[in-house]
Design a protein around this motif. Structure first.
Motif, PDB file in Angstrom:
ATOM      1  N   GLY A  67     108.754   9.717  63.732  1.00 39.03           N
ATOM      2  CA  GLY A  67     109.747   9.437  62.424  1.00 39.03           C
ATOM      3  C   GLY A  67     110.419  10.449  61.822  1.00 39.03           C
ATOM      4  N   LEU A  68     109.821  11.875  62.383  1.00 35.81           N
ATOM      5  CA  LEU A  68     110.551  12.828  61.765  1.00 35.81           C
ATOM      6  C   LEU A  68     111.700  13.290  62.464  1.00 35.81           C
ATOM      7  CD1 LEU A  68     107.276  15.301  61.684  1.00 35.81           C
ATOM      8  CD2 LEU A  68     108.326  13.955  59.787  1.00 35.81           C
ATOM      9  N   ARG A  69     113.062  13.416  61.996  1.00 41.05           N
ATOM     10  CA  ARG A  69     114.002  13.815  62.494  1.00 41.05           C
ATOM     11  C   ARG A  69     114.411  15.328  62.719  1.00 41.05           C
ATOM     12  NH1 ARG A  69     113.133   9.623  64.549  1.00 41.05           N
ATOM     13  NH2 ARG A  69     114.061   7.414  64.039  1.00 41.05           N
ATOM     14  N   SER A  70     113.759  15.893  62.019  1.00 39.40           N
ATOM     15  CA  SER A  70     114.091  17.427  61.983  1.00 39.40           C
ATOM     16  C   SER A  70     112.662  17.998  61.309  1.00 39.40           C
ATOM     17  CB  SER A  70     115.143  17.746  61.319  1.00 39.40           C
ATOM     18  OG  SER A  70     115.354  17.691  59.960  1.00 39.40           O
ATOM     19  N   ILE A  71     112.170  19.243  61.608  1.00 39.69           N
ATOM     20  CA  ILE A  71     111.240  19.675  60.952  1.00 39.69           C
ATOM     21  C   ILE A  71     111.626  21.242  60.704  1.00 39.69           C
ATOM     22  CG2 ILE A  71     109.441  18.145  61.654  1.00 39.69           C
ATOM     23  CD1 ILE A  71     108.832  20.515  63.953  1.00 39.69           C
ATOM     24  N   SER A  72     110.924  21.713  59.661  1.00 43.74           N
ATOM     25  CA  SER A  72     111.244  23.138  59.187  1.00 43.74           C
ATOM     26  C   SER A  72     110.401  24.064  60.136  1.00 43.74           C
ATOM     27  CB  SER A  72     110.976  23.563  57.886  1.00 43.74           C
ATOM     28  OG  SER A  72     109.446  23.414  57.630  1.00 43.74           O
ATOM     29  N   PRO A  73     110.845  25.351  60.215  1.00 38.52           N
ATOM     30  CA  PRO A  73     109.997  26.442  61.026  1.00 38.52           C
ATOM     31  C   PRO A  73     108.447  26.499  60.446  1.00 38.52           C
ATOM     32  CG  PRO A  73     112.293  27.141  60.776  1.00 38.52           C
ATOM     33  CD  PRO A  73     112.139  25.922  59.908  1.00 38.52           C
ATOM     34  N   ARG A  92     116.072  15.118  67.357  1.00 37.47           N
ATOM     35  CA  ARG A  92     117.142  14.795  68.004  1.00 37.47           C
ATOM     36  C   ARG A  92     117.882  16.242  68.481  1.00 37.47           C
ATOM     37  NH1 ARG A  92     115.237  10.808  69.055  1.00 37.47           N
ATOM     38  NH2 ARG A  92     115.758   8.800  68.147  1.00 37.47           N
ATOM     39  N   VAL A  93     117.697  17.207  67.312  1.00 37.26           N
ATOM     40  CA  VAL A  93     118.517  18.561  67.585  1.00 37.26           C
ATOM     41  C   VAL A  93     117.212  19.484  67.430  1.00 37.26           C
ATOM     42  CG1 VAL A  93     120.077  19.985  66.431  1.00 37.26           C
ATOM     43  CG2 VAL A  93     120.635  17.833  66.539  1.00 37.26           C
ATOM     44  N   VAL A 114     115.015  14.787  72.109  1.00 36.58           N
ATOM     45  CA  VAL A 114     116.008  15.996  71.661  1.00 36.58           C
ATOM     46  C   VAL A 114     117.003  15.623  72.598  1.00 36.58           C
ATOM     47  CG1 VAL A 114     116.335  18.416  72.245  1.00 36.58           C
ATOM     48  CG2 VAL A 114     114.271  17.711  71.174  1.00 36.58           C
ATOM     49  N   GLU A 115     118.346  15.890  72.108  1.00 34.08           N
ATOM     50  CA  GLU A 115     119.656  15.738  72.715  1.00 34.08           C
ATOM     51  C   GLU A 115     120.406  16.996  72.866  1.00 34.08           C
ATOM     52  OE1 GLU A 115     121.427  12.565  70.417  1.00 34.08           O
ATOM     53  OE2 GLU A 115     120.133  11.024  71.135  1.00 34.08           O
TER      54      GLU A 115
END
Length: 119
Positions: A67-73, A92-93, A114-115
């Motif tokens: 469900g995580l669409r993005s994560i921080s470093p 995705r990114v 990842v696209e």
């Protein structure tokens, strides 16, 4: 939290804890679910803090965070300590700083969603 503990307890036989219904997770709940073994499904989470990521990284087995669409470093760095299979298929990114942060990971890492990778 009591319901979560019951789910984790009853899942010991199957070694599969399905908590996809959870949309958020606090450190105390993360401690309970991370203590489980086998397949841990937390695909309902759309974000996690570095503190929670650090706790979840202690889980032994498969860790599904689709469900995580993005994560921080910082989250990536914490998750890189996980030993097992890590599923981050919702991303995705993939940004360069996140990719570098998760690089130390030594298990099976899945980033099937990842696209675009940004250098």
């Amino acid at each position: 939290l009591e319901n979560i503990q019951q789910i984790v307890e009853s899942a010991k036989q199957s070694e599969e804890v399905d908590l996809d219904v959870l949309e958020e997770i606090d450190p105390d709940t993360a401690q309970v679910v991370a203590a489980s073994r086998g397949k841990l499904f937390l695909n309902g989470l759309t974000e996690i803090t570095p503190e929670v990521a650090e706790i979840l990284a202690a889980h032994r087995g498969w860790l599904h965070l689709g469900g995580l669409r993005s994560i921080s470093p910082a989250v990536a760095r914490a998750l890189s300590k996980h030993q097992g299979w890590l599923f981050l298929n919702g991303i995705r990114v993939l940004k360069k700083d996140v990719a570098i942060a998760i690089l130390p990971y030594r298990g099976q890492l899945y980033l099937d969603g990842v696209e675009i990778a940004i250098a």
